[in-house]
Design a protein around this motif. Sequence first.
Motif, PDB file in Angstrom:
ATOM      1  N   SER A 152       0.836  -1.192   0.000  1.00 12.94           N
ATOM      2  CA  SER A 152       0.000   0.000   0.000  1.00 12.94           C
ATOM      3  C   SER A 152       0.872   1.243   0.000  1.00 12.94           C
ATOM      4  CB  SER A 152      -0.921   0.011   1.226  1.00 12.94           C
ATOM      5  OG  SER A 152      -1.587   1.248   1.333  1.00 12.94           O
ATOM      6  N   GLN A 153       0.414   2.280  -0.672  1.00 16.29           N
ATOM      7  CA  GLN A 153       1.104   3.558  -0.652  1.00 16.29           C
ATOM      8  C   GLN A 153       0.435   4.543   0.300  1.00 16.29           C
ATOM      9  OE1 GLN A 153       1.473   4.989  -4.662  1.00 16.29           O
ATOM     10  NE2 GLN A 153       2.851   3.341  -5.283  1.00 16.29           N
ATOM     11  N   MET A 154      -0.443   4.015   1.128  1.00 19.63           N
ATOM     12  CA  MET A 154      -1.102   4.815   2.163  1.00 19.63           C
ATOM     13  C   MET A 154      -0.997   4.068   3.494  1.00 19.63           C
ATOM     14  SD  MET A 154      -2.260   7.606   0.849  1.00 19.63           S
ATOM     15  CE  MET A 154      -3.451   8.147   2.075  1.00 19.63           C
ATOM     16  N   PRO A 155      -0.995   4.789   4.615  1.00 20.15           N
ATOM     17  CA  PRO A 155      -0.951   4.102   5.910  1.00 20.15           C
ATOM     18  C   PRO A 155      -2.122   3.132   6.054  1.00 20.15           C
ATOM     19  CG  PRO A 155      -0.578   6.449   6.195  1.00 20.15           C
ATOM     20  CD  PRO A 155      -1.009   6.254   4.771  1.00 20.15           C
ATOM     21  N   ARG A 156      -1.834   1.969   6.632  1.00 23.32           N
ATOM     22  CA  ARG A 156      -2.876   0.954   6.796  1.00 23.32           C
ATOM     23  C   ARG A 156      -3.567   1.067   8.153  1.00 23.32           C
ATOM     24  NH1 ARG A 156      -3.590  -3.844   4.309  1.00 23.32           N
ATOM     25  NH2 ARG A 156      -3.221  -2.541   2.480  1.00 23.32           N
ATOM     26  N   SER A 157      -2.826   1.394   9.221  1.00 21.74           N
ATOM     27  CA  SER A 157      -3.445   1.491  10.545  1.00 21.74           C
ATOM     28  C   SER A 157      -2.732   2.533  11.382  1.00 21.74           C
ATOM     29  CB  SER A 157      -3.422   0.132  11.267  1.00 21.74           C
ATOM     30  OG  SER A 157      -2.098  -0.256  11.560  1.00 21.74           O
ATOM     31  N   VAL A 158      -3.455   3.074  12.344  1.00 23.95           N
ATOM     32  CA  VAL A 158      -2.895   4.028  13.290  1.00 23.95           C
ATOM     33  C   VAL A 158      -3.504   3.756  14.658  1.00 23.95           C
ATOM     34  CG1 VAL A 158      -4.655   5.771  12.740  1.00 23.95           C
ATOM     35  CG2 VAL A 158      -2.510   6.472  13.819  1.00 23.95           C
ATOM     36  N   THR A 159      -2.683   3.787  15.677  1.00 24.95           N
ATOM     37  CA  THR A 159      -3.158   3.616  17.050  1.00 24.95           C
ATOM     38  C   THR A 159      -2.544   4.709  17.911  1.00 24.95           C
ATOM     39  OG1 THR A 159      -1.341   2.130  17.638  1.00 24.95           O
ATOM     40  CG2 THR A 159      -3.371   1.112  16.805  1.00 24.95           C
ATOM     41  N   GLY A 160      -3.203   5.020  19.002  1.00 21.90           N
ATOM     42  CA  GLY A 160      -2.704   6.047  19.906  1.00 21.90           C
ATOM     43  C   GLY A 160      -3.083   5.748  21.339  1.00 21.90           C
ATOM     44  N   ASN A 161      -2.273   6.215  22.254  1.00 19.26           N
ATOM     45  CA  ASN A 161      -2.497   5.967  23.680  1.00 19.26           C
ATOM     46  C   ASN A 161      -2.049   7.176  24.465  1.00 19.26           C
ATOM     47  OD1 ASN A 161      -1.310   5.133  26.427  1.00 19.26           O
ATOM     48  ND2 ASN A 161      -2.581   3.379  25.923  1.00 19.26           N
TER      49      ASN A 161
END
Length: 807
Positions: A728-737
């Motif tokens: 993929s040329q785009m981010p697949r996932s993002v998480t934050g805490n």
Amino acid sequence: MDTKFLVLLALVASATAGPLSVQESDRCSETCEDNGKFKYNPGYIYTYDYQVDTATSMSGASEDTARLTIQTSADVEVIGPCEFALRLRDTRLLHSDNAGHMKAAHREEQFRRGVEASELRFSFQNGVVAQICSGQSEDAWVTNFKKGILSSFQNSMDDLTKAQNLTETDVAGECRTEYKLVSDGYYSISIKKSKDILSCTKRHQYKTMLQMSPYNVPSEIQSLPIMKTTHECEQDIQKAGVLKSSTCTETHVYRPFANGNNGGMTEVKQTLTFKTSQSGVRSRPGNDKQKNEIQSLPIMKTTHECEQDIQKAGVLKSSTCTETHVYRPFANGNNGGMTEVKQTLTFKTSQSGVRSRPATIRSKDTLVFDHSASLPDTKMARVEADRRLRDICATSQQDVRSESPRQFSELVSAMRSLSQKDLEDLLKLLKTKSLCPENEKTYKFFLDALPLTSTGASVKLMTSLITDKDVKGMLAQAWITSLGFVQAPTSDMLLNAKTLVDSEHTRAESLLPVSSMVNNYCRKMTSCDQDYAVLSVMASLEKDIGYYCDASGKNFEKVLLSLRAIGNAGHATRAADVTNRCLSATSNPLEIRVVAAEAFRRMPCGAKDTELWNTYENGDLDSELRVAAYLALMRCPSDAILGKMAASLVNEEDEQIGAFVYSHLTNLRETSDPHKQDVARAVKNLALDKEFDLNTLKFSRNFEASTLINKLNTGFTAESNLVWSSVSQMPRSVTGNLTIDLFGQAINLMDFGARLEGLEYLMKNLFGPYMPEEQKFKVLPEHDQSVVSLISLKQRVFDSFGFQDII
């Protein structure tokens, strides 16, 4: 040659006294360290007068003072070296009336019975009460009261003649303590002890729906400084090595409305004074009669004779006892009604080993205050709850007034002490309008209070009402959600909540809250891997996955949700096998395999992780899956794992993996998170020779910002993972805490995540006409060109409030 002799035993009433013998398996002291600082004689009882005076007032605003006094005699029995026991007697509980006069408290007799019911054994190591041991179950408030007495009895100095600063454990917690030598006289030594209460750990327990994780850093502030507290003791110790007296004074001033020492203030004074000592175990009830040759009605003529044969090796070979009873009123000599009893005990054989038997010590603890709730007085609780409901009925009939929140809070508190039958009775009375028929709001108040009580009775009632479909819709969903908020669930609660998971019409809604309930249950235990309730719930969670973890077609959402639930629960090693099968199944969609790797995040370090290593080390797999496997392995970052991860970077060809692992390890090296300091020190010793491009717009990265102000014991940690897929040329996932660290407690305020597929197609349709041809996004052939394939959007919200993963 064996020695044989005849032992004649006259059957008369006699009492023998001596030190209690303690079997090794029943000892409270695991070791014994005694340098002679104290010289309490085994077999002796040391009696102390103990008194606690508590005075609460509004200093500077009112002269009225509420007083409470407890008086008791404390017998300290020296069973053996380092082995002591505390028993109380002659206990009084007094309080002040409106005129300021002291009188017996309403529940004095109940208090007396509670504290005098049983003795408390304790390990006395060179002046330190290292452990307390109980032979039978008693309420927490009883044990805490006795812990207060032993805290006054304790002296932790290495040498009574030298001042010392140390950390002492007692009923106040683990506190910095200063010992000063006041005077060293001919007969006794005077010592002053001062505690820094703000430095105490293990002192508070916060009753809140927020999930908190304790941490420990060197700081002068370890608790919320809302109270100004001083704690000082004066101890007088005889040169003979016996505590003569201990006087402790503790003051608490409520800071928000205080002006100096004026304001809401409570003063507690404890006095422990040596009274007398005597040899032998204290006489039990009935043993204090005047000794006499005749202690029973001489209606029977009785003889008792024994012959014992004892080997020279000191072993009893045989014992033969003969006892005759002749009924005197109709006897002529030995003629008449007669009974003869003959007992024979003969040595047969000996063998090594001892047969297990019930131990007299059932539990061990330290002097730290026990915050667990005691068994309530259910009769009084029912009356109190009924009164609270009637108050709400009277005040909320027309509108909701300013006192309604307070009344609702009081109702919740009262309902926590109710049994399931009492809750059912109140529900029936409100539902049939037998109670408060003119105000329907009272019934709604009761229903809203049920999930907030977080007791076994309320959980059982809620689950039964939901499974019987007496409660439906939004209210049922709210009740199910509340299960994830229960901070101290019991095994019975888990088994009751399991019925929701087993029911088809509530399974989807209950999987995540019930799994979080398992996690909260296991957090309070050293090991729950073999707990019946945990195993039962975990079996229900795994039911939809199946042996081969087939996530095709309609099974996709079921398997996905079950894996999320397993990740929430954690702790149970038995779930590792089914999770590994989902991870290794190449026929499963990528998202299923990623979620299977994430399901390891709370599993024990001993869980089988071979498949995780295979996934991480396989360079042909998608980088998103390999990052998930890396994070799962790093849940237990031992030196071996850290070294292996650092070494893997040298030959890593995937820039996405290299950039993420490198950024994660470098962030660990610099982190201020108090929970990761051991890992940070280990990572600093790693050689990260190969560097990677950390361009956020091209490569996966770990972001972390943290700070901790040790002096104030406050800080925060913000962490995020941005993961790109290999295709993929785009981010697949993002998480934050986001986690804040506050006075020894880490509070997870927010934990979120999102995963998207098919974003390239959406971006091409929106911006494609305006982009140069070489910069246009490539569209993957496996994606549907007509629609955006949004496979999943997951959110992890409010990790601190219970269930962490919501699909």
